[in-house]
Scaffold this motif. Structure first.
Motif, PDB file in Angstrom:
ATOM      1  N   THR A 193       0.863  -1.170   0.000  1.00  0.00           N
ATOM      2  CA  THR A 193       0.000   0.000   0.000  1.00  0.00           C
ATOM      3  C   THR A 193       0.905   1.227   0.000  1.00  0.00           C
ATOM      4  OG1 THR A 193      -1.528  -1.258   1.361  1.00  0.00           O
ATOM      5  CG2 THR A 193      -1.946   1.089   1.182  1.00  0.00           C
ATOM      6  N   GLY A 194       1.193   1.718  -1.185  1.00  0.00           N
ATOM      7  CA  GLY A 194       2.113   2.845  -1.274  1.00  0.00           C
ATOM      8  C   GLY A 194       1.449   4.077  -1.818  1.00  0.00           C
ATOM      9  N   TYR A 195       2.051   4.632  -2.854  1.00  0.00           N
ATOM     10  CA  TYR A 195       1.539   5.873  -3.449  1.00  0.00           C
ATOM     11  C   TYR A 195       0.100   5.676  -3.917  1.00  0.00           C
ATOM     12  CZ  TYR A 195       1.359   9.834  -6.736  1.00  0.00           C
ATOM     13  OH  TYR A 195       1.010  10.972  -7.399  1.00  0.00           O
ATOM     14  N   MET A 196      -0.788   6.534  -3.463  1.00  0.00           N
ATOM     15  CA  MET A 196      -2.215   6.477  -3.765  1.00  0.00           C
ATOM     16  C   MET A 196      -2.829   5.111  -3.404  1.00  0.00           C
ATOM     17  SD  MET A 196      -2.990   9.460  -4.940  1.00  0.00           S
ATOM     18  CE  MET A 196      -2.219  10.896  -5.630  1.00  0.00           C
ATOM     19  N   GLY A 197      -2.168   4.409  -2.509  1.00  0.00           N
ATOM     20  CA  GLY A 197      -2.691   3.111  -2.086  1.00  0.00           C
ATOM     21  C   GLY A 197      -2.233   1.945  -2.947  1.00  0.00           C
ATOM     22  N   TYR A 198      -1.442   2.222  -3.975  1.00  0.00           N
ATOM     23  CA  TYR A 198      -0.999   1.149  -4.875  1.00  0.00           C
ATOM     24  C   TYR A 198       0.377   0.624  -4.454  1.00  0.00           C
ATOM     25  CZ  TYR A 198      -4.726   2.852  -7.893  1.00  0.00           C
ATOM     26  OH  TYR A 198      -5.947   3.226  -8.385  1.00  0.00           O
ATOM     27  N   PRO A 199       0.686  -0.622  -4.854  1.00  0.00           N
ATOM     28  CA  PRO A 199       2.008  -1.167  -4.547  1.00  0.00           C
ATOM     29  C   PRO A 199       3.099  -0.277  -5.135  1.00  0.00           C
ATOM     30  CG  PRO A 199       0.563  -2.888  -5.379  1.00  0.00           C
ATOM     31  CD  PRO A 199      -0.164  -1.592  -5.563  1.00  0.00           C
ATOM     32  N   THR A 200       4.064   0.051  -4.311  1.00  0.00           N
ATOM     33  CA  THR A 200       5.058   1.035  -4.715  1.00  0.00           C
ATOM     34  C   THR A 200       6.447   0.626  -4.235  1.00  0.00           C
ATOM     35  OG1 THR A 200       3.399   2.771  -4.494  1.00  0.00           O
ATOM     36  CG2 THR A 200       5.693   3.486  -4.565  1.00  0.00           C
ATOM     37  N   VAL A 201       7.405   0.744  -5.133  1.00  0.00           N
ATOM     38  CA  VAL A 201       8.799   0.562  -4.731  1.00  0.00           C
ATOM     39  C   VAL A 201       9.415   1.944  -4.576  1.00  0.00           C
ATOM     40  CG1 VAL A 201      11.082  -0.047  -5.591  1.00  0.00           C
ATOM     41  CG2 VAL A 201       9.235  -1.707  -5.713  1.00  0.00           C
ATOM     42  N   VAL A 202      10.061   2.178  -3.435  1.00  0.00           N
ATOM     43  CA  VAL A 202      10.821   3.417  -3.274  1.00  0.00           C
ATOM     44  C   VAL A 202      12.284   3.029  -3.142  1.00  0.00           C
ATOM     45  CG1 VAL A 202      11.126   5.526  -1.940  1.00  0.00           C
ATOM     46  CG2 VAL A 202       8.870   4.463  -2.055  1.00  0.00           C
ATOM     47  N   ASN A 203      13.089   3.479  -4.078  1.00  0.00           N
ATOM     48  CA  ASN A 203      14.515   3.154  -4.060  1.00  0.00           C
ATOM     49  C   ASN A 203      15.355   4.419  -4.035  1.00  0.00           C
ATOM     50  OD1 ASN A 203      14.222   0.233  -6.190  1.00  0.00           O
ATOM     51  ND2 ASN A 203      14.598   0.353  -4.002  1.00  0.00           N
ATOM     52  N   ASN A 204      16.473   4.321  -3.381  1.00  0.00           N
ATOM     53  CA  ASN A 204      17.435   5.414  -3.361  1.00  0.00           C
ATOM     54  C   ASN A 204      18.086   5.569  -4.743  1.00  0.00           C
ATOM     55  OD1 ASN A 204      20.640   5.962  -2.823  1.00  0.00           O
ATOM     56  ND2 ASN A 204      19.297   7.218  -1.549  1.00  0.00           N
ATOM     57  N   VAL A 205      18.519   6.769  -5.033  1.00  0.00           N
ATOM     58  CA  VAL A 205      19.167   7.073  -6.316  1.00  0.00           C
ATOM     59  C   VAL A 205      20.313   6.098  -6.608  1.00  0.00           C
ATOM     60  CG1 VAL A 205      20.535   8.808  -7.544  1.00  0.00           C
ATOM     61  CG2 VAL A 205      18.586   9.530  -6.162  1.00  0.00           C
ATOM     62  N   GLU A 206      21.143   5.892  -5.609  1.00  0.00           N
ATOM     63  CA  GLU A 206      22.319   5.047  -5.809  1.00  0.00           C
ATOM     64  C   GLU A 206      21.937   3.584  -6.035  1.00  0.00           C
ATOM     65  OE1 GLU A 206      25.111   5.361  -2.583  1.00  0.00           O
ATOM     66  OE2 GLU A 206      26.328   3.707  -3.322  1.00  0.00           O
ATOM     67  N   THR A 207      20.895   3.138  -5.325  1.00  0.00           N
ATOM     68  CA  THR A 207      20.415   1.770  -5.522  1.00  0.00           C
ATOM     69  C   THR A 207      20.021   1.576  -6.983  1.00  0.00           C
ATOM     70  OG1 THR A 207      19.468   1.957  -3.311  1.00  0.00           O
ATOM     71  CG2 THR A 207      18.822   0.044  -4.614  1.00  0.00           C
ATOM     72  N   LEU A 208      19.249   2.523  -7.503  1.00  0.00           N
ATOM     73  CA  LEU A 208      18.795   2.416  -8.888  1.00  0.00           C
ATOM     74  C   LEU A 208      19.975   2.494  -9.857  1.00  0.00           C
ATOM     75  CD1 LEU A 208      15.588   4.592  -8.553  1.00  0.00           C
ATOM     76  CD2 LEU A 208      15.661   2.168  -9.174  1.00  0.00           C
ATOM     77  N   ALA A 209      20.993   3.291  -9.490  1.00  0.00           N
ATOM     78  CA  ALA A 209      22.137   3.440 -10.377  1.00  0.00           C
ATOM     79  C   ALA A 209      22.940   2.151 -10.466  1.00  0.00           C
ATOM     80  CB  ALA A 209      23.025   4.583  -9.891  1.00  0.00           C
ATOM     81  N   ALA A 210      22.820   1.294  -9.446  1.00  0.00           N
ATOM     82  CA  ALA A 210      23.561   0.024  -9.476  1.00  0.00           C
ATOM     83  C   ALA A 210      22.862  -0.996 -10.368  1.00  0.00           C
ATOM     84  CB  ALA A 210      23.693  -0.520  -8.051  1.00  0.00           C
ATOM     85  N   VAL A 211      21.557  -0.822 -10.535  1.00  0.00           N
ATOM     86  CA  VAL A 211      20.759  -1.837 -11.230  1.00  0.00           C
ATOM     87  C   VAL A 211      21.217  -2.081 -12.677  1.00  0.00           C
ATOM     88  CG1 VAL A 211      18.446  -2.309 -12.120  1.00  0.00           C
ATOM     89  CG2 VAL A 211      18.756  -1.657  -9.728  1.00  0.00           C
ATOM     90  N   PRO A 212      21.419  -1.045 -13.499  1.00  0.00           N
ATOM     91  CA  PRO A 212      21.823  -1.321 -14.887  1.00  0.00           C
ATOM     92  C   PRO A 212      23.132  -2.104 -14.969  1.00  0.00           C
ATOM     93  CG  PRO A 212      21.190   0.978 -14.630  1.00  0.00           C
ATOM     94  CD  PRO A 212      21.234   0.398 -13.264  1.00  0.00           C
TER      95      PRO A 212
END
Lengths: 405, 625, 157
Positions: A193-212
């Motif tokens: 239950t995240g943004y507007m009640g929908y499932p939401t992932v919140v990730n830090n900038v650096e976390t996302l930068a590691a993904v690619p």
């Protein structure tokens, strides 16, 4: 003078700052099944880089598994921890990593919308990020049917307005919904239950930068760096008394001493690891390793040399929390005020040791009873500075044992 | 939460979005947990607090209130859940998996004590000079946890000036503990939206729009916040000093009218369990205090029914027979002053739908300073009229500038149940032990119809009993005159009664389904107004709205605490008292007949009635200047 | 405020609402845009936003009061935000602040009489590696010393 037009100087580092071409991660991701991406992520043991260190793959899996017609991916760029500035560097110099990471995330969890919550203090980056997003749209890395697939995804940038607590993921979501940035009760967690009640992932900038990088080079490759429990590398934002402050990408597990050498710090008395909400480590602890299993940090490393008055440092931290507490829960709202008052009493020599111990106990209560991470971590510096520098602090500020409190 | 199921709850405060099993005992419907080593089964989604309470384990609370949505912010209810690094707020933690819970570990006890100490360090004021002394949740907690000093210091100087701008509600932020019940009451329960948290960090406080005085913002004076405030940060504006002064002045003739809801609840102030009326005992007590006359507001409630019922029939005739499009239907009741201010602010363009009949309180004031003064030969200038009401908005109502149709201020003081109880105690009287006596003449008898005004749906039920009988010549077709569709605590109730075999005068109503609707709480009133706007009430004839949840018995001036269960018990007391009365229809009240013969000789809605018993409304709008 | 001004402000807010969406989730963006243009969100503007988003005016005020970068009272033409958090503090930010205060004759938290400058303290600007830092009308200035800071302040229109 203004760094808003920083000329992207290419940095070097094992993971984040390693070779990467814009869009490579997206292309690779689209050649994989969602489960494969989740597998690689799990394999990498990547943990959240904001500070809390929750396994990223778990967040993504829970959201991917949630049944909902709408899901969201939010990039938490509300970097506000004193002494942290790595996300600013990433967004200014490596936006392709962050945005590609978001597209891959959206693809993996099944989200169509991504939101970058950019702190208001970084407003001067806003335009260049918009420009970059536009160029991604032109290249069809964003928008409808990305690269001819049936996956559509777009990213919107929201500007914050000056509130440290909005870096807490549920407070961030609240403010996006037009509410005061006050953390929510958990459970429910944003993955359900995240943004507007929908499932939401919140990730830090650096976390996302590691993904690619992980998608392109595998999870196995990623975990070659760092330690068993702290895989990969970390961006450290180093400031304070050193000759070379700045952002360094180093593998987890490096000792504080090693880091101090790299940044050319001299006569170091103490290092604050993890910003105002982190802990203050004295000389005797310089062989401690930076990592989730020992000295955890979201990246902030502040160096203090022999000349610094640690009580003044602590006072600065406590003033920060008194102002930045959302004011919602009792332990954090009033507790931080009491800790600050305690520091001021020490400053004036108007304290007793029993009262200081009472305040330390209060700090322990705040750690377990506060509603969110802010109040749970704000006593860290109070407790660690008073503990580790008691000789310095209490010698120069003699106790007046006649008065209690 | 039956009354507040549909309220606009912020996402943050909504219960966990678990899909609850329809069958509680089906697979996945129950979760087995351990509380303090004791194994228990609870329905999925139950909060830890609910689970503990069901198992007789006491958990202290401050920000939690069963009428309101979750908050989880005072943290006094923290418990230890095995496997979690931090303590969890019991009030807002939904149980969805097998948990092991400990409610009294050293860490838990220390944390709770610290939290109380912290709150006390910022709580300015001494218990003995406080209106909530003896009924304060913070005081009770301090006692429960053995607080014997201010561990973290204490504020000596008040930081805020007390806001006394409103005639109804007083705000003293020095006593506020920031539990935010008032916000959840005002925004979510009542949907009025006066109060919110302002600023952040150590500057956080409860404030109004731009921190203006309460009297300058859109407050409807319902006082529901004063009912739920755990301390004395919110209280009602108490006129008892002035009332004592009038009583002590031999030249003043002080009369009091008592409404049915305070009578059904005042016992609670004396430690009696909710659910018993003290009408007769109160009459004796008031006399002993020194009121010269004690009258029953139900008398003018009956009068209200006659006037309002006649107005409804007049409107129906104008619409159905004269096809007069300027006449509005449905007719809305007008006896709840909180509702009146609500519609004046939020729906000013719909004021024509309101009945012009004054509330029973104001009718009484006007009648006392005219008819009664004339009958007794007392100079109206020397009469002081007091109204014992369950309501803080009644204070605002009696101070409205238009409420002086007698040529004097019709009602001088509105007094709440809580304030009355204090006066009685001050006079050294223990109410439950007083002998029962009757009301004074000339308004002695009142019908049961007036009595049930206290519960939501009561005005409608009373009006139907009279209107139906006027139109058809027969009693309403409900067993024992109990119009069940009007009763109960559903937020919005709708029903109809068919008018057949009408008497000649009302033949134009032959065969019509008289449709009515009942709503309570202004959140529900808002829904009704939206229905009206959408044209969904085009075939409805009469609407009753009460500003407070549960109707008057849940009024803002009623004893603290309040809960759905307490309100249900008060309603029960009212309906039980009503069932035992000999006269249960307003039009059969002999004193009502008498006043129309002797005084209001042109009959209901006649010229004098209009002057004394009807009023007009002000288009206030929403703009705050 | 004149009726004409009110009407044009109403129209502007209506446009913002239709641009960002007629729901509460747009509050941050709408208020941010008003703040950017006018330097604050007036009493009237707050009520207009509340009306158009169908929320209570006090909720708008509450929201504004929560965020350091939103104001409900008029500010100076130039907004100077000086970082006072640890890294800047260690590099002499408080000394620079004191000189700026002296130069302008106002304290932090105040606005000059001619409305030219408002001074505000702010927490960590994320420029700790080139401290001390300040934000002037959203633009970042780093590695400040007294001379540099005064020059920047004095060049403000």
């Amino acid at each position: 003078m203004s760094t808003s037009a920083v000329n992207p100087k290419k940095r070097t580092g094992p993971v984040i700052f390693s070779e990467y071409n814009s869009g490579d991660g997206i292309k690779k991701a689209f050649s994989l099944k969602r489960e494969d991406i989740l597998f690689e992520l799990k394999e990498s043991k990547l943990k959240g880089r904001g500070g809390a260190g929750f396994p990223t793959s778990s967040k993504w899996m829970l959201t991917a598994a949630a049944s909902s017609d709408k899901k969201f991916l939010i990039c938490n760029a509300d970097e506000g921890e004193p002494g942290t500035f790595k996300d600013r560097v990433l967004l200014q110099e490596y936006p392709e990593l962050v945005f590609d990471g978001m597209v891959i995330g959206g693809y993996t969890i099944g989200a169509k919308y991504g939101i970058v919550y950019l702190r208001g203090e970084y407003e001067y980056i806003y335009e260049s990020l918009q420009f970059y997003l536009q160029s991604m749209r032109k290249r069809n890395f964003l928008g409808n049917n990305i690269l001819g697939s049936n996956f559509s995804f777009d990213i919107k940038i929201h500007l914050g307005a000056g509130a440290y607590v909005c870096g807490e993921e549920t407070a961030l979501i609240e403010s996006l919904e037009g509410e005061r940035g006050e953390p929510r009760n958990r459970p429910p967690y944003p993955v359900n239950t995240g943004y507007m009640g929908y499932p939401t992932v919140v990730n830090n900038v650096e976390t996302l930068a590691a993904v690619p990088h992980i998608v392109c080079k595998s999870g196995k490759w990623f975990k070659k760096f760092g330690t068993d429990k702290s895989t990969g590398s970390k961006l450290f934002s180093v400031s304070g008394d050193c000759n070379k402050p700045g952002v360094y990408e180093l593998p987890w597990g490096i000792t504080i001493r090693e880091l101090l050498n790299i940044v050319e710090a001299e006569n170091t008395k103490a290092v604050q690891v993890g910003g105002a909400s982190g802990i203050c480590i004295p000389k005797s602890g310089f062989d401690r390793k930076l990592g989730y299993e020992d000295a955890a940090t979201g990246g902030s490393v502040i160096v203090f040399n022999e000349k610094r008055n640690m009580l003044q440092v602590l006072k600065n931290f406590m003033e920060f929390f008194v102002e930045e507490s959302c004011g919602q829960c009792t332990p954090c709202r009033i507790g931080n005020v009491k800790l600050l008052e305690g520091v001021e009493k020490i400053e004036k020599g108007n304290y007793t040791f029993s009262y200081i111990n009472t305040l330390k106990e209060l700090g322990n209560t705040m750690k377990v009873a506060s509603k969110c991470g802010l109040g749970q971590s704000s006593p860290n510096s109070f407790i660690s500075i008073l503990e580790n520098f008691k000789d310095e602090i209490f010698k120069s500020n003699g106790a007046n044992n006649d008065r209690v409190g | 939460m039956t009354e507040s199921d549909n309220i606009r709850v912020p996402v943050s405060q909504q219960p966990h979005s678990v899909i609850k099993s329809k069958k509680e005992n089906g697979i996945g419907g129950l979760v087995s947990i351990q509380i303090n080593e004791k194994a228990v089964m609870v329905p999925l989604g139950t909060t830890i607090l609910e689970a503990c309470r069901k198992n007789q384990i006491h958990i202290p609370t401050l920000c939690h209130h069963e009428d309101l949505c979750l908050a989880g912010l005072c943290r006094i209810c923290v418990v230890d859940v095995e496997g979690m690094k931090t303590l969890q707020a019991a009030c807002s933690f939904p149980i969805t998996s097998p948990l092991k819970i400990h409610t009294s570990t050293p860490m838990v006890r220390k944390a709770r004590r610290h939290i109380i100490d912290l709150i006390l360090s910022e709580h300015c004021g001494e218990c003995y000079s406080c209106i909530r002394n003896g009924n304060c949740e913070l005081q009770a907690l301090a006692k429960e946890y053995g607080v014997d000093g201010y561990r973290f210091g204490h504020v000596e100087q008040p930081r805020y000036s007390v806001d006394r701008s409103s005639v109804s509600v007083i705000r003293d932020l020095n006593k506020c503990i920031l539990c935010r019940r008032c916000i959840r009451t005002c925004i979510d329960l009542q949907e009025v939206g006066v109060l919110e948290a302002i600023d952040r960090g150590d500057k956080t406080h409860i404030g109004t729009f731009l921190d203006k005085p309460l009297a300058d913002v859109i407050c409807i004076n319902c006082g529901q916040c004063t009912n739920r405030c755990p301390t004395a940060a919110l209280s009602t504006n108490d006129p008892s000093d002035e009332i004592w002064e009038a009583i002590d002045n031999p030249n003043k003739h002080v009369v009091i009218q008592t409404a049915p809801s305070p009578r059904a609840a005042i016992g609670e102030e004396f430690g009696v369990a909710p659910g018993k009326s003290f009408t007769g005992e109160l009459n004796s007590a008031l006399k002993r205090i020194g009121f010269d006359k004690v009258f029953d507001t139900n008398f003018t409630a009956d009068l209200t029914i006659i006037e309002e019922g006649t107005e409804l029939l007049n409107r129906l005739k104008k619409v159905l027979v004269n096809c007069d499009t300027s006449v509005k239907l449905p007719q809305f009741t007008s006896c709840s002053p909180g509702w009146i201010k609500f519609i004046e602010h939020f729906y000013p363009e719909y004021l024509d739908y309101l009945s012009t009949a004054k509330s029973p309180q104001q009718m009484f004031g006007a009648v006392i300073k005219t008819f009664y003064a004339k009958e007794t030969g007392i100079n109206p200038d020397d009469i002081v009229t007091v109204a014992l009401m369950p309501c803080s908005a009644k204070k605002f109502e009696c101070n409205r500038p238009e409420m002086n149709s007698s040529g004097y201020k019709d009602v001088d003081f509105g007094l709440t149940t809580r304030e009355m109880a204090t006066m009685i105690k001050e006079a050294g009287i223990y109410l439950p032990e007083m002998p029962k006596t009757g009301f004074d003449d000339p308004f002695g008898e009142a019908s049961g119809a007036g009595l049930i005004f206290g519960a939501t749906g009561g005005v409608m039920e009373a009006a139907l009993r009279t209107v139906y009988e006027l139109v058809t010549g027969r009693e309403v077709p409900f067993k024992n005159l109990n119009i069940e569709p009007c009763r109960g605590f559903d937020g919005i109730k709708q029903a109809s009664v068919k008018l057949e075999n009408c008497v000649n005068e009302y033949s134009f109503l032959e065969g019509i389904d008289l449709k009515f609707l009942v709503a309570h709480g202004t959140a529900n009133a808002k829904k009704v107004m939206q229905m009206l706007k959408r044209g969904e009430l085009n075939d409805v004839h009469f609407v009753e709205i009460m500003a407070c949840p549960g109707g008057c018995l849940g009024g803002g001036g009623q004893p603290i605490p309040t809960s759905a269960e307490i309100r249900r018990k008060r309603a029960q007391a009212i309906y039980e008292e009503e069932a035992s009365l000999p006269i249960r229809k307003s039009h059969e009240n002999p004193y009502v007949k008498y006043i129309y013969q002797k005084f209001l000789t042109e009959g209901p809605c006649g010229k004098l009635s209009h002057k004394l018993l009807h009023t007009h409304y002000t288009k206030r709008g929403r703009f705050i200047s | 405020m004149l009726t004409l001004e009110k009407n044009s402000l109403s129209e502007e807010i209506e446009e913002l609402v239709s641009l960002y969406g007629e729901n509460r989730g747009s509050l941050l963006e709408i208020l941010g845009a008003i703040e950017k243009k006018y330097g604050y969100i007036s009493e009237f503007a707050q009520q207009e936003v509340a009306r158009l988003l169908n929320i209570h005016p006090v909720e708008v005020y509450s929201f504004i009061s929560f965020f350091s970068f939103l104001h409900s009272k008029p500010q100076g033409r130039n907004m100077v935000r000086m970082c006072k958090t640890i890294a800047c503090n260690m590099k002499g930010a408080d000394n620079i602040s004191a000189v700026i205060e002296k130069e302008l004759g106002i304290k932090f938290g105040e606005t000059t009489k001619n409305r030219r400058v408002t001074l505000e303290y702010t927490n960590c600007l994320g420029m700790c590696d080139c401290a001390p830092a300040m934000l002037v009308n959203g633009k970042i200035y780093t590695n400040l010393d007294v001379e540099k800071a005064i020059k920047i302040i004095n060049e403000l229109k």
